[in-house]
Motif scaffolding. Structure first.
Motif, PDB file in Angstrom:
ATOM      1  N   UNK A  24      12.381  -0.303   6.784  1.00 60.43           N
ATOM      2  CA  UNK A  24      13.806  -0.649   6.783  1.00 60.43           C
ATOM      3  C   UNK A  24      14.152  -1.358   8.090  1.00 60.43           C
ATOM      4  N   UNK A  25      14.831  -2.496   7.946  1.00 62.38           N
ATOM      5  CA  UNK A  25      15.229  -3.238   9.147  1.00 62.38           C
ATOM      6  C   UNK A  25      16.387  -2.522   9.830  1.00 62.38           C
ATOM      7  N   UNK A  26      16.291  -2.416  11.167  1.00 61.85           N
ATOM      8  CA  UNK A  26      17.309  -1.672  11.910  1.00 61.85           C
ATOM      9  C   UNK A  26      18.121  -2.571  12.839  1.00 61.85           C
ATOM     10  N   UNK A  27      17.876  -3.884  12.822  1.00 60.79           N
ATOM     11  CA  UNK A  27      18.744  -4.782  13.582  1.00 60.79           C
ATOM     12  C   UNK A  27      19.221  -5.906  12.676  1.00 60.79           C
ATOM     13  N   UNK A  28      20.136  -6.705  13.162  1.00 59.10           N
ATOM     14  CA  UNK A  28      20.780  -7.706  12.330  1.00 59.10           C
ATOM     15  C   UNK A  28      19.908  -8.916  12.042  1.00 59.10           C
ATOM     16  N   UNK A  29      20.283  -9.706  11.034  1.00 55.65           N
ATOM     17  CA  UNK A  29      19.477 -10.856  10.624  1.00 55.65           C
ATOM     18  C   UNK A  29      19.497 -12.007  11.615  1.00 55.65           C
ATOM     19  N   UNK A  30      20.405 -11.995  12.581  1.00 59.96           N
ATOM     20  CA  UNK A  30      20.499 -13.094  13.541  1.00 59.96           C
ATOM     21  C   UNK A  30      19.709 -12.826  14.826  1.00 59.96           C
ATOM     22  N   UNK A  31      19.081 -11.664  14.930  1.00 64.40           N
ATOM     23  CA  UNK A  31      18.271 -11.357  16.118  1.00 64.40           C
ATOM     24  C   UNK A  31      17.018 -12.241  16.155  1.00 64.40           C
ATOM     25  N   UNK A  32      16.466 -12.425  17.359  1.00 63.96           N
ATOM     26  CA  UNK A  32      15.281 -13.273  17.500  1.00 63.96           C
ATOM     27  C   UNK A  32      14.075 -12.715  16.725  1.00 63.96           C
ATOM     28  N   UNK A  33      13.938 -11.400  16.744  1.00 64.69           N
ATOM     29  CA  UNK A  33      12.849 -10.753  16.026  1.00 64.69           C
ATOM     30  C   UNK A  33      13.398  -9.546  15.277  1.00 64.69           C
ATOM     31  N   UNK A  34      12.849  -9.307  14.102  1.00 71.04           N
ATOM     32  CA  UNK A  34      13.250  -8.137  13.319  1.00 71.04           C
ATOM     33  C   UNK A  34      12.682  -6.872  13.945  1.00 71.04           C
ATOM     34  N   UNK A  35      13.448  -5.812  13.864  1.00 68.79           N
ATOM     35  CA  UNK A  35      12.966  -4.486  14.252  1.00 68.79           C
ATOM     36  C   UNK A  35      13.043  -3.590  13.023  1.00 68.79           C
ATOM     37  N   UNK A  36      12.003  -2.762  12.855  1.00 67.00           N
ATOM     38  CA  UNK A  36      11.875  -1.968  11.643  1.00 67.00           C
ATOM     39  C   UNK A  36      11.656  -0.500  11.968  1.00 67.00           C
ATOM     40  N   UNK A  37      12.046   0.353  11.058  1.00 70.80           N
ATOM     41  CA  UNK A  37      11.652   1.759  11.111  1.00 70.80           C
ATOM     42  C   UNK A  37      11.084   2.128   9.746  1.00 70.80           C
ATOM     43  N   UNK A  38      10.368   3.232   9.711  1.00 67.42           N
ATOM     44  CA  UNK A  38       9.817   3.712   8.452  1.00 67.42           C
ATOM     45  C   UNK A  38      10.749   4.775   7.889  1.00 67.42           C
ATOM     46  N   UNK A  39      11.175   4.572   6.669  1.00 66.29           N
ATOM     47  CA  UNK A  39      12.023   5.526   5.969  1.00 66.29           C
ATOM     48  C   UNK A  39      11.147   6.328   5.012  1.00 66.29           C
ATOM     49  N   UNK A  40      11.177   7.644   5.147  1.00 63.71           N
ATOM     50  CA  UNK A  40      10.460   8.533   4.229  1.00 63.71           C
ATOM     51  C   UNK A  40      11.427   8.953   3.139  1.00 63.71           C
ATOM     52  N   UNK A  41      11.045   8.740   1.907  1.00 64.20           N
ATOM     53  CA  UNK A  41      12.010   8.796   0.817  1.00 64.20           C
ATOM     54  C   UNK A  41      11.367   9.366  -0.440  1.00 64.20           C
ATOM     55  N   UNK A  42      12.072   9.282  -1.548  1.00 61.62           N
ATOM     56  CA  UNK A  42      11.552   9.755  -2.827  1.00 61.62           C
ATOM     57  C   UNK A  42      10.786   8.633  -3.523  1.00 61.62           C
ATOM     58  N   UNK A  43      10.088   8.993  -4.606  1.00 60.02           N
ATOM     59  CA  UNK A  43       9.304   8.012  -5.347  1.00 60.02           C
ATOM     60  C   UNK A  43      10.152   6.850  -5.833  1.00 60.02           C
ATOM     61  N   UNK A  44      11.435   7.104  -6.101  1.00 58.43           N
ATOM     62  CA  UNK A  44      12.327   6.075  -6.615  1.00 58.43           C
ATOM     63  C   UNK A  44      12.462   4.893  -5.650  1.00 58.43           C
ATOM     64  N   UNK A  45      12.271   5.139  -4.346  1.00 62.79           N
ATOM     65  CA  UNK A  45      12.453   4.095  -3.338  1.00 62.79           C
ATOM     66  C   UNK A  45      11.157   3.826  -2.568  1.00 62.79           C
ATOM     67  N   UNK A  46      10.045   4.157  -3.168  1.00 63.65           N
ATOM     68  CA  UNK A  46       8.756   4.065  -2.496  1.00 63.65           C
ATOM     69  C   UNK A  46       8.324   2.626  -2.262  1.00 63.65           C
ATOM     70  N   UNK A  47       7.537   2.430  -1.208  1.00 64.70           N
ATOM     71  CA  UNK A  47       6.950   1.129  -0.940  1.00 64.70           C
ATOM     72  C   UNK A  47       5.706   0.842  -1.752  1.00 64.70           C
ATOM     73  N   UNK A  48       5.285   1.787  -2.570  1.00 56.85           N
ATOM     74  CA  UNK A  48       4.187   1.559  -3.518  1.00 56.85           C
ATOM     75  C   UNK A  48       4.574   2.224  -4.831  1.00 56.85           C
ATOM     76  N   UNK A  49       3.826   1.934  -5.873  1.00 61.95           N
ATOM     77  CA  UNK A  49       4.139   2.460  -7.198  1.00 61.95           C
ATOM     78  C   UNK A  49       3.372   3.744  -7.471  1.00 61.95           C
TER      79      UNK A  49
END
Length: 294
Positions: free
Chosen positions: A190-215
């Motif tokens: 999940x991106x944690x800074x705005x779209x106009x920043x020079x570089x994107x910053x991300x964090x990892x969100x631990x979630x349920x299968x419904x929102x998983x990064x894999x199937x």
């Protein structure tokens, strides 16, 4: 498919009797038990309390399929006495010495434990984990490929593979010869800074299968295609929405129940059974004392 389902009970620090009753309510086959300071079974009392806990779970028709604890002879012996086949670990990488040197150091620790593992019929299960750890399926196999999987095996966690970019079927193919247990949890960037920043910053969100990064479905289908008969563990890790760390206690009950229901649905597809009558592979899992295991 016909597999045992266990839940890692890290979110619930409570008396073993109460924990067993809660897990029975979840409708799964058993647990991965944290053996850590502050929990009812811990490194100081493991020799006496782990066999008692295993019996208490058995009396309720449940298993302790693995523990998350130290990898030392005391823990190996206690697991053997309690009939618990696996100690799950994650392996941290000390960048002061570098990746390959860190691997070599870990293998030396494994080698020293082999006599105890053979004597007590317990395996170390190494789980992949993102960040400065062995994070991928290929990383797991590079570490453990020379070992007998009855003694040192892989615990594949596709959530961490997703964060590292490994497709489900490829990750499974890489570790298949040494696979001891499957983890099913879910992570997304999940991106944690705005779209106009020079570089994107991300964090990892631990979630349920419904929102998983894999199937989850794709992963289960890949396991089905290989006739996987081992344990499936749900680690019950969900990011807290408003503070660092994960949901604990009662807050973790709703999401884990949701994930359990979905896993049962996937396992029951094509006429298979979801839980309750499976045989495990006899392979195993672990948690390293100094590894930063989760």
């Amino acid at each position: 498919m016909n597999n045992k389902i266990t839940v890692f009970t890290k979110p619930w620090d409570m008396a073993i009797e109460k924990l067993a009753d809660l897990v029975k309510e979840f409708g799964v086959d058993g647990v991965e038990l944290p053996v850590r300071k502050g929990y009812p079974v811990n490194p100081d009392n493991i020799a006496s309390e782990l066999p008692k806990a295993a019996k208490l779970f058995r009396d309720r028709g449940l298993i302790i399929g693995s523990v998350a604890g130290d990898t030392d002879e005391k823990t190996v012996a206690a697991c053997g006495d309690a009939g618990i086949p696996m100690i799950r670990i994650c392996v941290g990488i000390d960048m002061k010495i570098g990746y390959l040197a860190a691997e070599k150091k870990v293998r030396a620790l494994f080698d020293a434990l082999l006599p105890a593992l053979r004597k007590h019929h317990v395996a170390i299960g190494v789980q992949n984990h993102c960040d400065f750890m062995i994070g991928s399926a290929i990383g797991l196999m590079h570490l453990i490929e020379e070992y007998d999987p009855k003694e040192v095996c892989a615990v594949l966690d596709p959530a961490h593979c997703a964060v590292d970019g490994e497709p489900e079927a490829m990750a499974l193919d890489i570790v298949w010869s040494h696979l001891g247990m499957m983890n099913f949890k879910s992570a997304s960037h999940w991106r944690v800074n705005g779209p106009d920043e020079e570089e994107a910053k991300w964090k990892i969100l631990w979630t349920t299968a419904q929102h998983s990064g894999y199937s989850w479905r794709t992963m289960v289908q890949a396991l089905r295609a290989r006739d996987y008969k081992g344990t499936i563990c749900l680690p019950a890790e969900y990011s807290h929405p408003s503070q660092p760390g994960q949901l604990m206690g009662d807050d973790a009950i709703a999401p884990i129940k949701k994930d359990i229901a979905y896993m049962k649905k996937l396992l029951a597809e094509d006429g298979g059974a979801s839980t309750g009558s499976a045989n495990s592979t006899g392979k195993t899992s672990t948690n390293w004392k100094s590894s930063g295991a989760k």
